[in-house]
Enzyme design. Sequence first.
Site, PDB file in Angstrom:
ATOM      1  N   THR A  98       0.862  -1.185   0.000  1.00 22.33           N
ATOM      2  CA  THR A  98       0.000   0.000   0.000  1.00 22.33           C
ATOM      3  C   THR A  98       0.898   1.235   0.000  1.00 22.33           C
ATOM      4  O   THR A  98       1.598   1.494   0.989  1.00 22.33           O
ATOM      5  CB  THR A  98      -0.914   0.018   1.236  1.00 22.33           C
ATOM      6  OG1 THR A  98      -1.656  -1.196   1.272  1.00 22.33           O
ATOM      7  CG2 THR A  98      -1.866   1.201   1.183  1.00 22.33           C
ATOM      8  N   LYS A 173      -7.168   1.603  -2.992  1.00 25.09           N
ATOM      9  CA  LYS A 173      -6.736   1.026  -1.713  1.00 25.09           C
ATOM     10  C   LYS A 173      -6.804   2.063  -0.588  1.00 25.09           C
ATOM     11  O   LYS A 173      -7.232   1.769   0.531  1.00 25.09           O
ATOM     12  CB  LYS A 173      -5.313   0.473  -1.863  1.00 25.09           C
ATOM     13  CG  LYS A 173      -4.662  -0.008  -0.600  1.00 25.09           C
ATOM     14  CD  LYS A 173      -5.392  -1.165   0.047  1.00 25.09           C
ATOM     15  CE  LYS A 173      -4.760  -1.529   1.386  1.00 25.09           C
ATOM     16  NZ  LYS A 173      -5.576  -2.438   2.161  1.00 25.09           N
ATOM     17  N   LYS A 241       0.023   5.160   8.415  1.00 23.63           N
ATOM     18  CA  LYS A 241       0.644   5.395   7.091  1.00 23.63           C
ATOM     19  C   LYS A 241      -0.440   5.640   6.026  1.00 23.63           C
ATOM     20  O   LYS A 241      -0.365   6.614   5.270  1.00 23.63           O
ATOM     21  CB  LYS A 241       1.480   4.173   6.708  1.00 23.63           C
ATOM     22  CG  LYS A 241       1.892   4.128   5.234  1.00 23.63           C
ATOM     23  CD  LYS A 241       2.599   2.820   4.867  1.00 23.63           C
ATOM     24  CE  LYS A 241       1.753   1.588   4.899  1.00 23.63           C
ATOM     25  NZ  LYS A 241       1.205   1.094   3.668  1.00 23.63           N
TER      26      LYS A 241
END
Length: 286
Positions: A98, A173, A241
């Site tokens: 990701t 995502k 993140k």
Amino acid sequence: MNKLKIGWAGLGNMGTAMAFNILNSGYELTVFNRSKDKEQVLIAAGAISAKSLQDLASHCDVVFTMLSDDMAVKSVYNETDGLLSGGESGKLFIDMSTVAPETSRHLSTLCKTKQVSFLDAPVSGSVQPARDGKLIILVGGDEQDFEKAKPILDVLGKLALHLGDSGAGSSAKLAINYLLGINIQALAETVLFAEQNGISKENMLTIINEGACGNGIIKLKTPSVLADSFPPAFALKYIVKDLRLAKGAGLNSPLSNPLLTTFEAAAADGLGEEDLMAVIKHLRGS
Ligand code: NAP
């Protein structure tokens, strides 16, 4: 034995589970991990160990990466001693980490200059769906490369969707992980609010899961909330993140900013290596 030679860099929680499925479906699999000890279980099961990333790229037809973050991915793709350091022309590289859509587009451009095809293909689903080959794979890049990759992606997931040009997989995502973060924080706050008013977490979770508000992620996290134990499936540091990446990609909605603040504060409390559901400990104050 399937004909394409597959390479895999990044044998963490997700990468190991996914690489096993490649091996178990009959592909020749070569692996590379920065910490070599994590290669051992796959080598014992029949995988080959690559001496270097350059070796991995030159030996394999298709190379997957499943790494922690943008910095790790850029470092593994580097042109000095990484995947793009020689002998890789004509190959297909697929990054399943990701990362920012911008990073995916950058890698795609870099790969093109080396005559390498590139797909961003991050996944929705955690370690158990990875083990079960039931991930949802979100793909950006050329349709032709997607079609080439599809039989291998079908080994890893229950659904592989081609969403557009490079970066589209990463954009999708970040969007789905925003919804994940909201669900997790909402579940934590709901259980804590109920407890404050004398309703046990056992009863509250039953009410949620038996009704329309229960969903897949809540059901999945129910055992850990009941046990108050949060071994990492999806480490909390990674939702921090991803929410930061989403903010960088333009997410600026009423729920998104407090959500990021909460998870950042939970990480600052030392919960980054635990599962993201450990946010409940931060919100409870213990
Ligand atoms: P993880 O268990 O922490 O594994 C990270 C991997 O990246 C390890 O193989 C690590 O190598 C490698 N790595 C980190 N920095 C590196 C560097 N500078 N150079 C080379 N290798 C490096 O992470 P994970 O849970 O498998 O997640 C991997 C990715 O998938 C992340 O982007 C995450 O956001 C995403 N994701 C995770 C889940 C989940 O539920 N866990 C679900 C969907 C997506 P070492 O072993 O040497 O440290």
